[in-house]
Design a protein around this motif. Structure first.
Motif, PDB file in Angstrom:
ATOM      1  N   VAL A   1       0.851  -1.181   0.000  1.00 26.94           N
ATOM      2  CA  VAL A   1       0.000   0.000   0.000  1.00 26.94           C
ATOM      3  C   VAL A   1       0.890   1.234   0.000  1.00 26.94           C
ATOM      4  O   VAL A   1       1.666   1.443   0.933  1.00 26.94           O
ATOM      5  N   LYS A   2       0.750   2.040  -1.043  1.00 27.28           N
ATOM      6  CA  LYS A   2       1.516   3.287  -1.114  1.00 27.28           C
ATOM      7  C   LYS A   2       0.775   4.368  -0.347  1.00 27.28           C
ATOM      8  O   LYS A   2      -0.414   4.565  -0.535  1.00 27.28           O
ATOM      9  N   GLU A   3       1.524   5.060   0.498  1.00 29.83           N
ATOM     10  CA  GLU A   3       0.948   6.139   1.293  1.00 29.83           C
ATOM     11  C   GLU A   3       1.665   7.435   0.910  1.00 29.83           C
ATOM     12  O   GLU A   3       2.864   7.561   1.093  1.00 29.83           O
ATOM     13  N   LEU A   4       0.916   8.393   0.345  1.00 28.83           N
ATOM     14  CA  LEU A   4       1.510   9.665  -0.061  1.00 28.83           C
ATOM     15  C   LEU A   4       1.951  10.437   1.176  1.00 28.83           C
ATOM     16  O   LEU A   4       1.166  10.696   2.080  1.00 28.83           O
ATOM     17  N   VAL A   5       3.237  10.806   1.209  1.00 28.53           N
ATOM     18  CA  VAL A   5       3.781  11.514   2.365  1.00 28.53           C
ATOM     19  C   VAL A   5       3.865  13.005   2.088  1.00 28.53           C
ATOM     20  O   VAL A   5       3.610  13.811   2.969  1.00 28.53           O
ATOM     21  N   GLY A   6       4.218  13.366   0.855  1.00 26.52           N
ATOM     22  CA  GLY A   6       4.326  14.774   0.532  1.00 26.52           C
ATOM     23  C   GLY A   6       4.814  15.001  -0.881  1.00 26.52           C
ATOM     24  O   GLY A   6       5.119  14.061  -1.620  1.00 26.52           O
ATOM     25  N   THR A   7       4.876  16.280  -1.239  1.00 19.65           N
ATOM     26  CA  THR A   7       5.403  16.695  -2.538  1.00 19.65           C
ATOM     27  C   THR A   7       6.389  17.829  -2.307  1.00 19.65           C
ATOM     28  O   THR A   7       6.358  18.489  -1.270  1.00 19.65           O
ATOM     29  N   ASP A   8       7.251  18.054  -3.282  1.00 20.43           N
ATOM     30  CA  ASP A   8       8.209  19.160  -3.166  1.00 20.43           C
ATOM     31  C   ASP A   8       7.844  20.265  -4.148  1.00 20.43           C
ATOM     32  O   ASP A   8       6.851  20.161  -4.881  1.00 20.43           O
ATOM     33  N   GLN A   9       8.657  21.321  -4.167  1.00 18.82           N
ATOM     34  CA  GLN A   9       8.369  22.478  -5.018  1.00 18.82           C
ATOM     35  C   GLN A   9       8.509  22.165  -6.496  1.00 18.82           C
ATOM     36  O   GLN A   9       8.013  22.898  -7.335  1.00 18.82           O
ATOM     37  N   PHE A  10       9.183  21.058  -6.845  1.00 16.98           N
ATOM     38  CA  PHE A  10       9.349  20.674  -8.248  1.00 16.98           C
ATOM     39  C   PHE A  10       8.190  19.814  -8.751  1.00 16.98           C
ATOM     40  O   PHE A  10       8.084  19.562  -9.939  1.00 16.98           O
ATOM     41  N   GLY A  11       7.371  19.311  -7.828  1.00 17.89           N
ATOM     42  CA  GLY A  11       6.241  18.475  -8.216  1.00 17.89           C
ATOM     43  C   GLY A  11       6.483  16.984  -8.015  1.00 17.89           C
ATOM     44  O   GLY A  11       5.614  16.174  -8.323  1.00 17.89           O
TER      45      GLY A  11
ATOM     46  N   LYS B   1       6.553  13.491  -6.127  1.00 22.03           N
ATOM     47  CA  LYS B   1       5.716  12.938  -5.065  1.00 22.03           C
ATOM     48  C   LYS B   1       6.500  11.876  -4.312  1.00 22.03           C
ATOM     49  O   LYS B   1       7.188  11.061  -4.914  1.00 22.03           O
ATOM     50  N   TYR B   2       6.380  11.877  -2.976  1.00 22.52           N
ATOM     51  CA  TYR B   2       7.118  10.950  -2.124  1.00 22.52           C
ATOM     52  C   TYR B   2       6.137  10.039  -1.415  1.00 22.52           C
ATOM     53  O   TYR B   2       5.148  10.494  -0.844  1.00 22.52           O
ATOM     54  N   TYR B   3       6.432   8.730  -1.457  1.00 19.79           N
ATOM     55  CA  TYR B   3       5.538   7.725  -0.903  1.00 19.79           C
ATOM     56  C   TYR B   3       6.258   6.885   0.138  1.00 19.79           C
ATOM     57  O   TYR B   3       7.474   6.681   0.068  1.00 19.79           O
ATOM     58  N   TYR B   4       5.464   6.368   1.095  1.00 21.86           N
ATOM     59  CA  TYR B   4       5.955   5.462   2.121  1.00 21.86           C
ATOM     60  C   TYR B   4       5.159   4.166   2.025  1.00 21.86           C
ATOM     61  O   TYR B   4       3.931   4.185   1.992  1.00 21.86           O
ATOM     62  N   ILE B   5       5.867   3.047   1.976  1.00 20.54           N
ATOM     63  CA  ILE B   5       5.232   1.735   1.966  1.00 20.54           C
ATOM     64  C   ILE B   5       5.677   1.026   3.243  1.00 20.54           C
ATOM     65  O   ILE B   5       6.864   0.702   3.379  1.00 20.54           O
ATOM     66  N   PRO B   6       4.758   0.812   4.194  1.00 20.93           N
ATOM     67  CA  PRO B   6       5.161   0.183   5.457  1.00 20.93           C
ATOM     68  C   PRO B   6       5.546  -1.287   5.262  1.00 20.93           C
ATOM     69  O   PRO B   6       5.222  -1.893   4.237  1.00 20.93           O
ATOM     70  N   ALA B   7       6.241  -1.855   6.248  1.00 17.60           N
ATOM     71  CA  ALA B   7       6.628  -3.269   6.190  1.00 17.60           C
ATOM     72  C   ALA B   7       5.370  -4.139   6.188  1.00 17.60           C
ATOM     73  O   ALA B   7       4.366  -3.808   6.824  1.00 17.60           O
ATOM     74  N   TYR B   8       5.395  -5.242   5.467  1.00 15.56           N
ATOM     75  CA  TYR B   8       4.234  -6.132   5.366  1.00 15.56           C
ATOM     76  C   TYR B   8       4.704  -7.550   5.076  1.00 15.56           C
ATOM     77  O   TYR B   8       5.861  -7.791   4.751  1.00 15.56           O
ATOM     78  N   LYS B   9       3.768  -8.510   5.214  1.00 11.97           N
ATOM     79  CA  LYS B   9       4.035  -9.904   4.860  1.00 11.97           C
ATOM     80  C   LYS B   9       3.410 -10.166   3.496  1.00 11.97           C
ATOM     81  O   LYS B   9       2.253  -9.840   3.258  1.00 11.97           O
ATOM     82  N   ASN B  10       4.196 -10.790   2.621  1.00 15.13           N
ATOM     83  CA  ASN B  10       3.649 -11.096   1.305  1.00 15.13           C
ATOM     84  C   ASN B  10       2.894 -12.432   1.345  1.00 15.13           C
ATOM     85  O   ASN B  10       2.785 -13.068   2.398  1.00 15.13           O
ATOM     86  N   TRP B  11       2.392 -12.887   0.218  1.00 14.14           N
ATOM     87  CA  TRP B  11       1.563 -14.086   0.148  1.00 14.14           C
ATOM     88  C   TRP B  11       2.345 -15.359   0.474  1.00 14.14           C
ATOM     89  O   TRP B  11       1.753 -16.393   0.793  1.00 14.14           O
ATOM     90  N   ARG B  12       3.699 -15.294   0.439  1.00 13.86           N
ATOM     91  CA  ARG B  12       4.502 -16.467   0.794  1.00 13.86           C
ATOM     92  C   ARG B  12       4.935 -16.433   2.263  1.00 13.86           C
ATOM     93  O   ARG B  12       5.643 -17.312   2.712  1.00 13.86           O
ATOM     94  N   GLY B  13       4.539 -15.409   3.004  1.00 12.68           N
ATOM     95  CA  GLY B  13       4.878 -15.306   4.412  1.00 12.68           C
ATOM     96  C   GLY B  13       6.176 -14.575   4.683  1.00 12.68           C
ATOM     97  O   GLY B  13       6.603 -14.507   5.831  1.00 12.68           O
ATOM     98  N   GLN B  14       6.803 -14.044   3.662  1.00 12.34           N
ATOM     99  CA  GLN B  14       8.046 -13.304   3.849  1.00 12.34           C
ATOM    100  C   GLN B  14       7.742 -11.890   4.331  1.00 12.34           C
ATOM    101  O   GLN B  14       6.782 -11.272   3.889  1.00 12.34           O
ATOM    102  N   ILE B  15       8.583 -11.371   5.221  1.00  8.52           N
ATOM    103  CA  ILE B  15       8.416  -9.995   5.699  1.00  8.52           C
ATOM    104  C   ILE B  15       9.186  -9.081   4.753  1.00  8.52           C
ATOM    105  O   ILE B  15      10.396  -9.223   4.579  1.00  8.52           O
ATOM    106  N   ILE B  16       8.486  -8.151   4.157  1.00 10.13           N
ATOM    107  CA  ILE B  16       9.084  -7.179   3.249  1.00 10.13           C
ATOM    108  C   ILE B  16       9.317  -5.899   4.043  1.00 10.13           C
ATOM    109  O   ILE B  16       8.412  -5.389   4.706  1.00 10.13           O
TER     110      ILE B  16
END
Length: 169
Positions: free
Chosen positions: A19-29, A31-46
Protein backbone atom coordinates in the motif's frame (compact mmCIF):
# COMPACT_ATOMS: atom_id res chain seq x y z
CA UNK A 1 3.61 -1.47 -23.48
CA UNK A 2 3.00 1.31 -20.94
CA UNK A 3 -0.57 0.32 -20.13
CA UNK A 4 0.36 -3.34 -19.67
CA UNK A 5 3.08 -2.41 -17.17
CA UNK A 6 0.61 -0.26 -15.23
CA UNK A 7 -1.93 -3.11 -15.21
CA UNK A 8 0.70 -5.60 -14.00
CA UNK A 9 1.89 -3.17 -11.32
CA UNK A 10 -1.62 -2.59 -9.92
CA UNK A 11 -2.34 -6.33 -9.89
CA UNK A 12 0.96 -7.02 -8.14
CA UNK A 13 0.24 -4.41 -5.47
CA UNK A 14 -3.23 -5.87 -4.91
CA UNK A 15 -1.81 -9.39 -4.46
CA UNK A 16 1.22 -8.38 -2.40
CA UNK A 17 -0.65 -6.10 0.05
CA UNK A 18 1.71 -3.27 -0.87
CA UNK A 19 0.00 0.00 0.00
CA UNK A 20 1.52 3.29 -1.11
CA UNK A 21 0.95 6.14 1.29
CA UNK A 22 1.51 9.66 -0.06
CA UNK A 23 3.78 11.51 2.36
CA UNK A 24 4.33 14.77 0.53
CA UNK A 25 5.40 16.69 -2.54
CA UNK A 26 8.21 19.16 -3.17
CA UNK A 27 8.37 22.48 -5.02
CA UNK A 28 9.35 20.67 -8.25
CA UNK A 29 6.24 18.48 -8.22
CA UNK A 30 7.92 15.19 -7.22
CA UNK A 31 5.72 12.94 -5.06
CA UNK A 32 7.12 10.95 -2.12
CA UNK A 33 5.54 7.73 -0.90
CA UNK A 34 5.96 5.46 2.12
CA UNK A 35 5.23 1.74 1.97
CA UNK A 36 5.16 0.18 5.46
CA UNK A 37 6.63 -3.27 6.19
CA UNK A 38 4.23 -6.13 5.37
CA UNK A 39 4.03 -9.90 4.86
CA UNK A 40 3.65 -11.10 1.30
CA UNK A 41 1.56 -14.09 0.15
CA UNK A 42 4.50 -16.47 0.79
CA UNK A 43 4.88 -15.31 4.41
CA UNK A 44 8.05 -13.30 3.85
CA UNK A 45 8.42 -9.99 5.70
CA UNK A 46 9.08 -7.18 3.25
CA UNK A 47 10.91 -4.16 4.71
CA UNK A 48 9.49 -0.64 4.59
CA UNK A 49 10.20 1.36 1.45
CA UNK A 50 10.43 5.04 0.70
CA UNK A 51 10.02 5.87 -2.96
CA UNK A 52 9.81 8.90 -5.19
CA UNK A 53 7.62 9.42 -8.21
CA UNK A 54 9.51 11.97 -10.24
CA UNK A 55 7.87 14.57 -12.45
CA UNK A 56 10.34 13.77 -15.22
CA UNK A 57 9.71 10.08 -15.86
CA UNK A 58 12.75 9.70 -18.14
CA UNK A 59 16.19 9.29 -16.57
CA UNK A 60 17.59 11.60 -19.24
CA UNK A 61 15.49 14.50 -17.91
CA UNK A 62 16.73 13.98 -14.32
CA UNK A 63 19.25 16.52 -12.96
CA UNK A 64 21.18 16.48 -9.68
CA UNK A 65 19.26 19.40 -8.10
CA UNK A 66 15.79 18.05 -8.89
CA UNK A 67 15.39 16.46 -5.45
CA UNK A 68 15.76 18.74 -2.41
CA UNK A 69 18.40 17.58 0.07
CA UNK A 70 15.83 17.25 2.86
CA UNK A 71 13.73 14.82 0.82
CA UNK A 72 16.83 12.93 -0.29
CA UNK A 73 17.80 12.50 3.38
CA UNK A 74 14.32 11.08 4.09
CA UNK A 75 14.51 8.71 1.10
CA UNK A 76 17.93 7.42 2.26
CA UNK A 77 16.54 6.99 5.81
CA UNK A 78 19.02 9.39 7.41
CA UNK A 79 16.06 11.29 8.85
CA UNK A 80 12.94 9.71 10.31
CA UNK A 81 10.27 12.30 9.60
CA UNK A 82 9.55 13.74 6.16
CA UNK A 83 10.41 17.43 5.75
CA UNK A 84 7.82 20.16 5.66
CA UNK A 85 7.61 22.78 2.93
CA UNK A 86 8.46 25.51 5.48
CA UNK A 87 11.63 23.66 6.46
CA UNK A 88 12.70 23.28 2.83
CA UNK A 89 12.10 26.97 2.07
CA UNK A 90 13.93 28.04 5.27
CA UNK A 91 16.97 25.92 4.34
CA UNK A 92 16.91 27.21 0.76
CA UNK A 93 16.94 30.80 2.05
CA UNK A 94 19.84 29.94 4.39
CA UNK A 95 21.84 28.45 1.48
CA UNK A 96 21.32 31.62 -0.55
CA UNK A 97 22.53 33.77 2.37
CA UNK A 98 25.66 31.62 2.69
CA UNK A 99 26.35 32.00 -1.05
CA UNK A 100 26.07 35.79 -0.78
CA UNK A 101 28.31 35.94 2.31
CA UNK A 102 30.96 33.71 0.73
CA UNK A 103 30.98 35.86 -2.41
CA UNK A 104 31.41 39.02 -0.31
CA UNK A 105 34.22 37.35 1.68
CA UNK A 106 35.94 36.21 -1.52
CA UNK A 107 35.76 39.72 -3.02
CA UNK A 108 37.11 41.26 0.21
CA UNK A 109 40.03 38.78 0.35
CA UNK A 110 40.81 39.44 -3.30
CA UNK A 111 40.96 43.18 -2.65
CA UNK A 112 43.16 42.73 0.44
CA UNK A 113 45.55 40.42 -1.40
CA UNK A 114 45.98 43.01 -4.17
CA UNK A 115 46.84 45.68 -1.57
CA UNK A 116 49.26 43.45 0.33
CA UNK A 117 51.09 42.35 -2.83
CA UNK A 118 51.96 45.97 -3.57
CA UNK A 119 53.44 46.49 -0.07
CA UNK A 120 55.48 43.29 0.26
CA UNK A 121 58.89 42.66 -1.26
CA UNK A 122 59.16 39.69 -3.61
CA UNK A 123 60.14 36.43 -1.89
CA UNK A 124 63.81 35.43 -1.82
CA UNK A 125 64.58 32.30 -3.78
CA UNK A 126 66.47 29.62 -1.90
CA UNK A 127 68.68 26.97 -3.38
CA UNK A 128 68.36 23.49 -1.95
CA UNK A 129 71.23 21.13 -2.54
CA UNK A 130 70.78 17.44 -3.18
CA UNK A 131 67.86 15.33 -4.23
CA UNK A 132 64.51 15.08 -2.45
CA UNK A 133 64.95 11.35 -1.83
CA UNK A 134 68.27 11.86 -0.02
CA UNK A 135 68.11 11.63 3.80
CA UNK A 136 69.93 14.96 4.08
CA UNK A 137 67.74 16.89 1.60
CA UNK A 138 67.88 20.61 2.35
CA UNK A 139 70.64 20.13 4.93
CA UNK A 140 74.40 20.33 4.72
CA UNK A 141 76.22 17.44 3.08
CA UNK A 142 77.16 14.76 5.64
CA UNK A 143 80.71 15.06 6.89
CA UNK A 144 83.25 12.28 7.19
CA UNK A 145 83.84 13.16 10.84
CA UNK A 146 81.19 12.35 13.47
CA UNK A 147 79.44 15.29 15.16
CA UNK A 148 77.80 15.62 18.53
CA UNK A 149 75.76 18.45 20.03
CA UNK A 150 74.44 17.79 23.52
CA UNK A 151 71.96 14.94 23.28
CA UNK A 152 72.26 14.22 19.57
CA UNK A 153 74.96 12.21 17.89
CA UNK A 154 75.43 12.17 14.13
CA UNK A 155 77.88 9.54 12.88
CA UNK A 156 80.18 10.45 10.02
CA UNK A 157 79.64 9.05 6.54
CA UNK A 158 81.28 5.71 5.87
CA UNK A 159 82.66 4.52 2.57
CA UNK A 160 83.70 0.85 2.22
CA UNK A 161 87.26 0.18 1.20
CA UNK A 162 87.93 -1.22 -2.20
CA UNK A 163 88.17 -5.00 -1.82
CA UNK A 164 90.86 -5.27 -4.54
CA UNK A 165 93.28 -3.04 -2.63
CA UNK A 166 92.83 -5.04 0.55
CA UNK A 167 93.75 -8.37 -1.10
CA UNK A 168 96.92 -7.06 -2.75
CA UNK A 169 98.41 -5.84 0.54
Amino acid sequence: MGWSQDLFRTMWRALSKEVKELVGTDQFGNKYYYIPAYKNWRGQIIREKRIIEAVNKKEVDYEVGNIPTEWEAWIRKTRKTPPTMEEILKNEKYREEIKIKSKEFYDKEKLLSKESNELLAPPIETQIKGHASAPYFGKDEPSVDPTSTGQTFQPGSWMPQDSKKKRSQ
